[in-house]
Design an enzyme around this catalytic site. Structure first.
Site, PDB file in Angstrom:
ATOM      1  N   HIS A  38      41.714  34.926  41.337  1.00 45.67           N
ATOM      2  CA  HIS A  38      41.000  36.000  40.644  1.00 45.67           C
ATOM      3  C   HIS A  38      39.487  35.801  40.779  1.00 45.67           C
ATOM      4  O   HIS A  38      38.847  36.561  41.487  1.00 45.67           O
ATOM      5  CB  HIS A  38      41.413  36.143  39.181  1.00 45.67           C
ATOM      6  CG  HIS A  38      42.868  36.353  38.984  1.00 45.67           C
ATOM      7  ND1 HIS A  38      43.567  37.390  39.559  1.00 45.67           N
ATOM      8  CD2 HIS A  38      43.783  35.645  38.268  1.00 45.67           C
ATOM      9  CE1 HIS A  38      44.831  37.323  39.218  1.00 45.67           C
ATOM     10  NE2 HIS A  38      44.995  36.273  38.433  1.00 45.67           N
ATOM     11  N   ARG A  53      41.646  26.718  30.682  1.00 41.48           N
ATOM     12  CA  ARG A  53      42.131  26.791  29.303  1.00 41.48           C
ATOM     13  C   ARG A  53      43.258  25.791  29.067  1.00 41.48           C
ATOM     14  O   ARG A  53      43.452  25.317  27.945  1.00 41.48           O
ATOM     15  CB  ARG A  53      42.678  28.193  28.987  1.00 41.48           C
ATOM     16  CG  ARG A  53      41.729  29.329  29.171  1.00 41.48           C
ATOM     17  CD  ARG A  53      42.319  30.631  28.609  1.00 41.48           C
ATOM     18  NE  ARG A  53      43.654  30.941  29.095  1.00 41.48           N
ATOM     19  CZ  ARG A  53      43.918  31.599  30.222  1.00 41.48           C
ATOM     20  NH1 ARG A  53      42.918  31.988  30.998  1.00 41.48           N
ATOM     21  NH2 ARG A  53      45.164  31.877  30.573  1.00 41.48           N
ATOM     22  N   TYR A 107      55.326  28.175  36.835  1.00 36.86           N
ATOM     23  CA  TYR A 107      55.041  27.461  35.597  1.00 36.86           C
ATOM     24  C   TYR A 107      56.171  27.494  34.579  1.00 36.86           C
ATOM     25  O   TYR A 107      56.048  26.938  33.488  1.00 36.86           O
ATOM     26  CB  TYR A 107      53.747  27.950  34.955  1.00 36.86           C
ATOM     27  CG  TYR A 107      53.635  29.405  34.610  1.00 36.86           C
ATOM     28  CD1 TYR A 107      54.090  29.887  33.388  1.00 36.86           C
ATOM     29  CD2 TYR A 107      53.020  30.292  35.475  1.00 36.86           C
ATOM     30  CE1 TYR A 107      53.950  31.217  33.044  1.00 36.86           C
ATOM     31  CE2 TYR A 107      52.875  31.632  35.146  1.00 36.86           C
ATOM     32  CZ  TYR A 107      53.344  32.095  33.930  1.00 36.86           C
ATOM     33  OH  TYR A 107      53.198  33.421  33.602  1.00 36.86           O
ATOM     34  N   ASP A 152      50.906  38.406  42.591  1.00 39.20           N
ATOM     35  CA  ASP A 152      50.723  37.958  41.218  1.00 39.20           C
ATOM     36  C   ASP A 152      51.891  38.357  40.310  1.00 39.20           C
ATOM     37  O   ASP A 152      52.967  37.769  40.386  1.00 39.20           O
ATOM     38  CB  ASP A 152      49.386  38.469  40.687  1.00 39.20           C
ATOM     39  CG  ASP A 152      48.941  37.761  39.408  1.00 39.20           C
ATOM     40  OD1 ASP A 152      49.709  36.956  38.873  1.00 39.20           O
ATOM     41  OD2 ASP A 152      47.820  38.012  38.949  1.00 39.20           O
ATOM     42  N   GLN A 191      58.163  37.452  36.992  1.00 38.97           N
ATOM     43  CA  GLN A 191      57.548  38.636  36.382  1.00 38.97           C
ATOM     44  C   GLN A 191      57.945  39.933  37.089  1.00 38.97           C
ATOM     45  O   GLN A 191      57.700  41.024  36.557  1.00 38.97           O
ATOM     46  CB  GLN A 191      56.032  38.469  36.340  1.00 38.97           C
ATOM     47  CG  GLN A 191      55.596  37.384  35.375  1.00 38.97           C
ATOM     48  CD  GLN A 191      54.103  37.148  35.346  1.00 38.97           C
ATOM     49  OE1 GLN A 191      53.314  37.951  35.844  1.00 38.97           O
ATOM     50  NE2 GLN A 191      53.690  36.024  34.779  1.00 38.97           N
ATOM     51  N   HIS A 231      43.985  29.491  38.266  1.00 41.67           N
ATOM     52  CA  HIS A 231      43.477  30.747  37.703  1.00 41.67           C
ATOM     53  C   HIS A 231      42.075  30.488  37.158  1.00 41.67           C
ATOM     54  O   HIS A 231      41.859  29.501  36.438  1.00 41.67           O
ATOM     55  CB  HIS A 231      44.320  31.209  36.516  1.00 41.67           C
ATOM     56  CG  HIS A 231      45.706  31.642  36.837  1.00 41.67           C
ATOM     57  ND1 HIS A 231      46.807  31.179  36.153  1.00 41.67           N
ATOM     58  CD2 HIS A 231      46.190  32.518  37.739  1.00 41.67           C
ATOM     59  CE1 HIS A 231      47.901  31.758  36.603  1.00 41.67           C
ATOM     60  NE2 HIS A 231      47.559  32.576  37.582  1.00 41.67           N
ATOM     61  N   HIS A 287      54.022  35.089  40.678  1.00 41.40           N
ATOM     62  CA  HIS A 287      54.887  34.605  39.606  1.00 41.40           C
ATOM     63  C   HIS A 287      56.178  35.412  39.743  1.00 41.40           C
ATOM     64  O   HIS A 287      56.297  36.523  39.206  1.00 41.40           O
ATOM     65  CB  HIS A 287      54.260  34.835  38.234  1.00 41.40           C
ATOM     66  CG  HIS A 287      52.856  34.324  38.090  1.00 41.40           C
ATOM     67  ND1 HIS A 287      52.535  32.996  38.208  1.00 41.40           N
ATOM     68  CD2 HIS A 287      51.685  34.975  37.835  1.00 41.40           C
ATOM     69  CE1 HIS A 287      51.228  32.840  38.022  1.00 41.40           C
ATOM     70  NE2 HIS A 287      50.702  34.028  37.806  1.00 41.40           N
ATOM     71  N   ARG A 308      50.149  39.412  27.746  1.00 38.37           N
ATOM     72  CA  ARG A 308      50.630  38.031  27.784  1.00 38.37           C
ATOM     73  C   ARG A 308      51.631  37.764  26.670  1.00 38.37           C
ATOM     74  O   ARG A 308      52.617  37.041  26.877  1.00 38.37           O
ATOM     75  CB  ARG A 308      49.445  37.052  27.677  1.00 38.37           C
ATOM     76  CG  ARG A 308      49.850  35.610  27.961  1.00 38.37           C
ATOM     77  CD  ARG A 308      48.660  34.680  27.898  1.00 38.37           C
ATOM     78  NE  ARG A 308      48.248  34.415  26.522  1.00 38.37           N
ATOM     79  CZ  ARG A 308      47.529  33.355  26.153  1.00 38.37           C
ATOM     80  NH1 ARG A 308      47.138  32.465  27.048  1.00 38.37           N
ATOM     81  NH2 ARG A 308      47.177  33.197  24.894  1.00 38.37           N
ATOM     82  N   GLU A 350      39.323  35.220  35.209  1.00 35.37           N
ATOM     83  CA  GLU A 350      40.052  36.478  35.356  1.00 35.37           C
ATOM     84  C   GLU A 350      39.606  37.498  34.318  1.00 35.37           C
ATOM     85  O   GLU A 350      39.567  38.698  34.611  1.00 35.37           O
ATOM     86  CB  GLU A 350      41.558  36.227  35.224  1.00 35.37           C
ATOM     87  CG  GLU A 350      42.410  37.472  35.348  1.00 35.37           C
ATOM     88  CD  GLU A 350      43.903  37.197  35.218  1.00 35.37           C
ATOM     89  OE1 GLU A 350      44.687  38.155  35.363  1.00 35.37           O
ATOM     90  OE2 GLU A 350      44.287  36.031  34.976  1.00 35.37           O
TER      91      GLU A 350
END
Length: 451
Positions: free
Chosen positions: A268, A211, A122, A319, A62, A231, A59, A83, A234
């Site tokens: 993960h 999710r 994303y 990641d 990040q 994902h 990502h 998060r 994790e």
């Protein structure tokens, strides 16, 4: 444009280490490989040549958060509290910001020996959640950063629609991520257009997690072409929530309904039963491991010793980009097993085998598979993705064969000298050729964002 030639005193080929290796490169690909030959007068010469590693999970945005989340909160810190900080940070980012941050992340990946990245992307929409005029505006900025730095790109636009298992309504803080199926299909096609100017770019599919999608949505998006990354498992809370919703664990649920195969990368997959682990290994799907981030977030330790004993396929990724270092991802993967098993050289495949050699080769093959690359390594037809090591570096001095890889992974230094990606030199003397400009733009971006 004619061929260029690279000559190495020793190089890691698919069949093993070879001496006096000469490669010819045409149109960014390796056209020929010779061994035990003298160097030519115009050859680019180096002591040690390695194939560049794939970074199968990133990502990029990040990278700008590195070091910003290391203050203890009033309650127990975890992935979930991290998060919330990430959501607040991502709400500020413009397309220009994302491009500047991604460029630094990609340059650092190349300096660290990663030559292709799987960008699990994303952050799609404007700050109010509305799509940009070009729905792939942010994806195009990722492509621009890849072009500027020269890294190989497997772009994985993320499908994200819900905040919890069973189609729970999304959170306000997730509005920049969201699409319905029709919107995602437009995004996917626009992402394919955005990368057309890049050599050997790949576009895949990334349902964010169980999710974030329903079963019907997962079925719809995985009908599109390309590698599939997700994902999964994790966090322990994620496993518990999935059990409460469905009566099954996340990996188990996916295996019973979607039968992951070589096209899939399960990112993960930290918390699995022995049955889930065995089925994953037998499926040929890739376990996408990110040991630095998994340690930083307190995720847990992947059962790599048992998984590799079952011939499971793996690759590594950076990641969250809290630290970008290919060797350290491999080192921490092994060290996690040593701490869990209270043993040494756990992931070496047999007595007398090199741990560093096994990790490097495994991550090379599994990462390439996960990123949709059919040809890999210093071999005819593969992209000319070449990493050279400084034979005078203290960590490498006197090493031969897989001793070089053991030193690269475990000695802890950075002996990388030069890097070529698709035949283009992108790192010289350990620094990206565009580092000064990239860092200046990044610094301006962060000074504004953090003011």
């Amino acid at each position: 444009m004619g061929a260029t030639f690279h000559w190495f005193q020793t190089a890691l080929l698919p069949a093993g280490w070879a001496r006096n290796v000469r490669l010819s490169v045409e149109d960014g690909q390796i056209a020929s490989v010779e061994t035990r030959v003298p160097t030519g007068g115009s050859d680019v010469r180096a002591a040690i040549g390695l194939p560049g590693l794939p970074n199968l999970h990133s990502h990029a945005f990040q990278r700008a958060m590195a070091g910003l989340t290391e203050v203890r909160g009033p309650e127990g810190d975890s992935f979930w509290t991290w998060r919330e900080l990430m959501y607040r940070f991502v709400g500020k980012l413009s397309p220009d910001d994302v491009e500047a941050i991604a460029a630094l992340a990609f340059a650092e990946m190349l300096e660290a020996g990663f030559t292709r990245v799987g960008e699990f992307h994303y952050l799609h929409h404007d700050t109010d959640g509305r799509p940009y005029a070009d729905i792939a505006e942010m994806a195009a900025r990722i492509a621009a950063a890849a072009e500027a730095t020269g890294i190989g790109l497997t772009l994985l636009p993320v499908f994200y629609a819900h905040s919890g298992f069973g189609g729970v309504a999304p959170l306000e803080s997730q509005k920049r991520f969201l699409n319905d199926i029709a919107g995602y299909e437009r995004l996917y096609e626009a992402a394919r257009r955005a990368v057309r100017g890049l050599p050997d770019a790949v576009v895949g599919i990334a349902p964010h997690s169980l999710r974030a999608v329903t079963e019907a949505e997962l079925a719809a998006v995985t009908r599109l072409d390309g590698p599939i990354h997700i994902h999964i498992a994790e966090q322990v809370k994620e496993v518990d929530d999935c059990l409460a919703w469905s009566g099954a664990r996340p990996v188990e649920w996916l295996q019973d309904r979607f039968y992951p195969d070589r096209r899939w990368c399960l990112v993960h997959a930290t918390h699995m039963t022995a049955s889930e682990r065995g089925r994953l290994a037998a499926s040929g799907a890739v376990a996408g491991l990110c040991p630095i981030t998994e340690a930083n977030l307190g995720d847990g330790v992947f059962p790599a010793a048992a998984y590799l004993a079952e011939a499971g396929v793996f690759g590594v990724g950076s990641d969250s980009n809290v630290r970008i270092d290919a060797a350290e991802e491999l080192r921490l993967l092994e060290y996690g097993q040593r701490l869990s098993e209270r043993a040494r050289n756990v992931l070496a495949p047999a007595p007398g085998a090199s741990t560093g050699g096994a990790l490097y080769r495994g991550a090379l093959a599994g990462g390439a598979q996960a990123l949709g690359v059919s040809q890999v390594g210093l071999a005819v037809g593969a992209s000319a993705d070449i990493v050279t090591l400084d034979a005078e570096h203290p960590d490498i001095a006197g090493r031969v064969g897989d001793e070089i890889l053991d030193a690269f992974v475990f000695a802890g230094g950075r002996p990388i000298r030069d890097v070529w990606r698709a035949g283009r030199q992108v790192v010289a003397d350990g620094r990206h050729v565009g580092r000064a400009t990239i860092v200046a733009r990044y610094r301006q971006t962060l000074q504004r964002l953090l003011a």
